[in-house]
Write a protein that holds these residues in place. Structure first.
Motif, PDB file in Angstrom:
ATOM      1  N   ALA A   1      -1.672   8.071  -0.917  1.00 15.64           N
ATOM      2  CA  ALA A   1      -2.527   6.935  -1.249  1.00 15.64           C
ATOM      3  C   ALA A   1      -3.434   7.254  -2.437  1.00 15.64           C
ATOM      4  CB  ALA A   1      -3.370   6.538  -0.033  1.00 15.64           C
ATOM      5  N   LEU A   2      -3.938   8.485  -2.505  1.00 17.25           N
ATOM      6  CA  LEU A   2      -4.792   8.880  -3.629  1.00 17.25           C
ATOM      7  C   LEU A   2      -4.010   8.860  -4.940  1.00 17.25           C
ATOM      8  CD1 LEU A   2      -7.397   9.945  -4.845  1.00 17.25           C
ATOM      9  CD2 LEU A   2      -6.696  12.269  -4.173  1.00 17.25           C
ATOM     10  N   ALA A   3      -2.768   9.326  -4.902  1.00 20.10           N
ATOM     11  CA  ALA A   3      -1.932   9.312  -6.108  1.00 20.10           C
ATOM     12  C   ALA A   3      -1.718   7.879  -6.595  1.00 20.10           C
ATOM     13  CB  ALA A   3      -0.596   9.986  -5.827  1.00 20.10           C
ATOM     14  N   LYS A   4      -1.479   6.963  -5.662  1.00 21.15           N
ATOM     15  CA  LYS A   4      -1.285   5.569  -6.049  1.00 21.15           C
ATOM     16  C   LYS A   4      -2.590   4.972  -6.539  1.00 21.15           C
ATOM     17  CE  LYS A   4       0.654   1.161  -4.669  1.00 21.15           C
ATOM     18  NZ  LYS A   4       1.718   0.515  -3.887  1.00 21.15           N
ATOM     19  N   MET A   5      -3.699   5.316  -5.886  1.00 22.67           N
ATOM     20  CA  MET A   5      -4.999   4.791  -6.299  1.00 22.67           C
ATOM     21  C   MET A   5      -5.318   5.194  -7.733  1.00 22.67           C
ATOM     22  SD  MET A   5      -7.682   3.036  -5.304  1.00 22.67           S
ATOM     23  CE  MET A   5      -8.286   2.459  -6.888  1.00 22.67           C
TER      24      MET A   5
ATOM     25  N   ALA B   1      -0.909   1.515   7.317  1.00 24.53           N
ATOM     26  CA  ALA B   1       0.008   1.383   6.181  1.00 24.53           C
ATOM     27  C   ALA B   1       1.146   2.385   6.244  1.00 24.53           C
ATOM     28  CB  ALA B   1      -0.747   1.546   4.864  1.00 24.53           C
ATOM     29  N   GLY B   2       1.021   3.401   7.087  1.00 21.94           N
ATOM     30  CA  GLY B   2       2.063   4.415   7.165  1.00 21.94           C
ATOM     31  C   GLY B   2       2.136   5.281   5.924  1.00 21.94           C
ATOM     32  N   ILE B   3       0.980   5.680   5.402  1.00 21.52           N
ATOM     33  CA  ILE B   3       0.924   6.478   4.177  1.00 21.52           C
ATOM     34  C   ILE B   3      -0.082   7.604   4.365  1.00 21.52           C
ATOM     35  CG2 ILE B   3      -0.875   5.028   3.131  1.00 21.52           C
ATOM     36  CD1 ILE B   3       0.420   5.477   0.422  1.00 21.52           C
ATOM     37  N   SER B   4       0.197   8.761   3.762  1.00 23.58           N
ATOM     38  CA  SER B   4      -0.722   9.889   3.854  1.00 23.58           C
ATOM     39  C   SER B   4      -1.864   9.710   2.869  1.00 23.58           C
ATOM     40  CB  SER B   4       0.012  11.199   3.566  1.00 23.58           C
ATOM     41  OG  SER B   4       0.394  11.261   2.194  1.00 23.58           O
TER      42      SER B   4
ATOM     43  N   PHE C   1      -7.751  -0.916  -3.575  1.00 18.47           N
ATOM     44  CA  PHE C   1      -6.612  -0.686  -4.468  1.00 18.47           C
ATOM     45  C   PHE C   1      -6.620  -1.666  -5.638  1.00 18.47           C
ATOM     46  CE2 PHE C   1      -2.960   1.815  -2.282  1.00 18.47           C
ATOM     47  CZ  PHE C   1      -3.826   2.866  -2.045  1.00 18.47           C
ATOM     48  N   LEU C   2      -6.991  -2.908  -5.381  1.00 22.97           N
ATOM     49  CA  LEU C   2      -6.885  -3.946  -6.406  1.00 22.97           C
ATOM     50  C   LEU C   2      -8.124  -4.066  -7.283  1.00 22.97           C
ATOM     51  CD1 LEU C   2      -5.133  -6.807  -4.398  1.00 22.97           C
ATOM     52  CD2 LEU C   2      -4.096  -5.041  -5.821  1.00 22.97           C
TER      53      LEU C   2
ATOM     54  N   VAL D   1       0.827  -1.208   0.000  1.00 23.18           N
ATOM     55  CA  VAL D   1       0.000   0.000   0.000  1.00 23.18           C
ATOM     56  C   VAL D   1       0.857   1.251   0.000  1.00 23.18           C
ATOM     57  CG1 VAL D   1      -1.632   1.357   1.384  1.00 23.18           C
ATOM     58  CG2 VAL D   1      -2.015  -1.096   1.043  1.00 23.18           C
ATOM     59  N   ARG D   2       1.923   1.280   0.778  1.00 23.14           N
ATOM     60  CA  ARG D   2       2.703   2.515   0.899  1.00 23.14           C
ATOM     61  C   ARG D   2       3.822   2.644  -0.128  1.00 23.14           C
ATOM     62  NH1 ARG D   2       4.083   0.273   6.003  1.00 23.14           N
ATOM     63  NH2 ARG D   2       6.000  -0.939   5.936  1.00 23.14           N
ATOM     64  N   SER D   3       4.135   1.564  -0.846  1.00 22.10           N
ATOM     65  CA  SER D   3       5.228   1.642  -1.819  1.00 22.10           C
ATOM     66  C   SER D   3       4.822   2.500  -3.012  1.00 22.10           C
ATOM     67  CB  SER D   3       5.610   0.247  -2.301  1.00 22.10           C
ATOM     68  OG  SER D   3       6.563   0.340  -3.335  1.00 22.10           O
ATOM     69  N   PRO D   4       5.635   3.482  -3.382  1.00 18.53           N
ATOM     70  CA  PRO D   4       5.306   4.328  -4.531  1.00 18.53           C
ATOM     71  C   PRO D   4       5.655   3.713  -5.872  1.00 18.53           C
ATOM     72  CG  PRO D   4       7.369   5.062  -3.566  1.00 18.53           C
ATOM     73  CD  PRO D   4       6.872   3.939  -2.695  1.00 18.53           C
TER      74      PRO D   4
END
Length: 416
Positions: free
Chosen positions: A297-301, A290-293, A266-267, A231-234
Motif C-alpha cells: 500500500a505504501l508503494a502505491k501511495m 483491501a487484502g493488501i500489505s 489515496f486520492l 486499493v490492492r491493484s498494483p
C-alpha cells in the motif's frame, strides 16, 4: 479406408418430438410405455407447456442414463425449443422451470446443462424470459465451476445485454452483479476476469448516480468490492467513482468506513497522511479489508502522491519529489522511473538540473473539475478549428484555385 455414405431422410417436426419421447421412455423405463403415447397426444393437441413438463419430469433420468452426447444434446435442444411454442405469459414461467431443472445439479453433466441453458436463452423470444434464463446461466456457471466458459461471452456481450433485454436500472444492477459474481470463479485468466468484474461492478455503481437514497444500501457490497480492488491493484492508479453516492456512503457504514478513509487518502492525501492512518486500528482494518500489505500500500501511495504532484505541472524538482514521497535523495530517480514504467506519466529526468520535465500526467481521480477542464480544452480546439477553416476559405476566395494542366498559362502564338 471405406467410403462414408450419407442418406437424407425427410422427417416432420412431430416425428422428432415423438422420437424424443421414445428416447426418454427407453432411458427411464427401459422400454416403450404409456409415456410415449401421452407425449404424442399432448403434442397433437398443441399442449406444449404440458409436454415440456412431461419431458422435464424425466430430466434426471435423461442425464443419468444418456450414453451419447449427441443424443443428449438433441433431447435438450428439443425441450428448449418447446418454450417459444408456449404463449405468453406462460412461456416465461415454463422457461424458468426448465432453467431451474437444468441448474438443479452440478454433478451430472454440468457442461451439457450449461449448454442447454444457453440454448434456452437463444430460443426464448421475449426479453423477460431471456433475462431470467441468463441470470440462471450465470449463477450456474459459477456453481458448476464453468466460469471460464462464460468469460469470453460476458466480455463480448455484457455491455449490450441491458439494451437488448430492455432492462431498467434495477435489472441492469442485477445483471452486472451476476456477471461479476460469475467471473470470480475463473481460474484460467483470473486477472482478466477480475478486471472485467470490477469494470462491470463500476457500471453497476453508475446506475446509482440519480437513485433515491433508499436504494443506496443495496450497492454497499459492490461499492466495497470496487474500492478494495482499486486499493490492492498494483496497476490501477485512477479512480473515477470517488463522488459516486454508492461509494460515498461507505464512509458512514461502520464495517467499510476505514476502507473508505484509505481510499480518500489515496486520492487526495499525502504519504504522511497514509503513514499516520495505517498506524491506527482503523488503518490496520482498512488494509485487511483491501487484502493488501502495508508495504504494498505504501508503494502505491507513493506513486499516487507523484501523480498528485506532477498533474498539471511542467517541471517538478527532485527536492519536491523527495519531500512528497518521503524518500531519500538516492531513491528519487528510481521512483520517477517506476512511475514512467507504470505509464502514470510521460516525463524526462534532467539529472544536471535536478528536475523532472513532465509532458503529461493523469489525475488521481477524474471528477467534475476535470470535466470542466476537458470541456474548456475541447471548446478551445473547436474555436481554433473554426478559425482555421475560415482562414482557408478566405484564402481560397482571394486566389483562384489551380489544378491540372488547364491551370497552366497558354503558350503565346507563334507568328511567321
Amino acid at each position: 479406408m471405406s467410403a462414408l455414405r450419407c442418406a437424407l431422410i425427410e422427417t416432420s417436426e412431430e416425428e422428432a418430438y415423438v422420437a424424443v419421447a421414445k428416447y426418454i421412455a427407453e432411458l427411464r423405463d427401459g422400454q416403450q410405455s404409456t409415456f410415449t403415447d401421452e407425449c404424442e397426444q399432448l403434442y397433437a393437441a398443441e399442449q406444449h407447456e404440458k409436454l415440456l413438463d412431461k419431458f422435464m419430469s424425466a430430466l434426471d433420468a435423461v442425464f443419468a442414463a444418456a450414453s451419447s452426447d449427441a443424443d443428449l444434446e438433441c433431447c435438450l435442444n428439443m425441450m428448449c425449443h418447446l418454450v417459444p411454442r408456449i404463449p405468453l405469459p406462460a412461456a416465461t414461467a415454463a422457461a424458468q422451470r426448465l432453467a431451474a431443472a437444468l441448474a438443479a445439479s452440478t454433478d451430472s453433466r454440468p457442461d451439457k446443462r450449461l449448454l442447454a441453458l444457453v440454448t434456452l436463452y437463444n430460443a426464448a423470444y421475449d426479453a423477460p424470459t431471456k433475462a431470467a434464463v441468463l441470470l440462471q446461466a450465470l449463477g450456474y456457471a459459477k456453481a458448476a465451476g464453468l466460469s471460464d466458459t462464460m468469460l469470453p461471452v460476458i466480455r463480448a456481450h455484457a455491455d449490450s445485454w441491458p439494451t437488448e433485454l430492455g432492462l431498467d436500472a434495477a435489472g441492469e444492477r442485477r445483471l452486472f452483479t451476476a456477471c461479476a459474481d460469475a467471473l470470480e470463479g475463473c481460474t484460467r485468466k483470473p486477472r482478466t476476469a477480475a478486471r472485467e468484474g470490477v469494470r462491470l461492478l463500476s457500471k453497476c455503481l453508475v446506475t446509482y448516480e440519480d437513485a433515491p437514497a433508499a436504494e443506496l444500501p443495496t450497492a454497499v457490497p459492490a461499492a466495497a468490492h470496487v474500492v478494495a480492488e482499486f486499493v490492492r491493484s498494483p496497476d490501477v492508479f485512477q479512480f473515477d467513482l470517488a463522488t459516486n453516492p454508492a461509494v460515498a456512503q461507505l464512509s458512514s457504514v461502520k464495517e467499510h468506513a476505514p476502507l473508505h478513509r484509505l481510499l480518500s487518502i489515496f486520492l487526495k492525501g499525502s504519504v504522511q497522511d497514509y503513514q499516520a492512518f495505517v498506524a491506527t486500528a482503523d488503518g490496520t482494518a482498512a488494509l485487511a479489508a483491501a487484502g493488501i500489505s502495508g508495504e504494498e500500500a505504501l508503494a502505491k501511495m507513493r506513486l499516487l502522491a507523484f501523480m498528485g504532484l506532477a498533474h498539471g505541472a511542467t517541471e517538478v524538482t527532485f527536492g519536491q519529489i523527495q519531500a512528497a514521497l518521503d524518500l531519500s535523495a538516492e531513491e528519487v530517480e528510481g521512483a520517477v522511473v517506476q512511475a514512467i514504467g507504470k505509464r502514470i506519466a510521460e516525463a524526462r529526468i534532467d539529472q544536471l538540473r535536478g528536475v523532472v520535465a513532465v509532458s503529461k500526467c493523469a489525475p488521481r481521480t477524474f471528477g467534475p473539475q476535470h470535466w470542466l477542464e476537458l470541456q474548456t480544452t475541447l471548446a478551445g480546439w473547436k474555436e481554433a478549428a473554426i478559425m482555421a477553416q475560415q482562414a482557408v476559405a478566405e484564402a481560397g476566395g482571394s486566389a483562384p484555385a489551380r489544378s491540372g494542366p488547364s491551370a497552366a498559362p497558354a503558350p503565346a502564338a507563334v507568328r511567321a
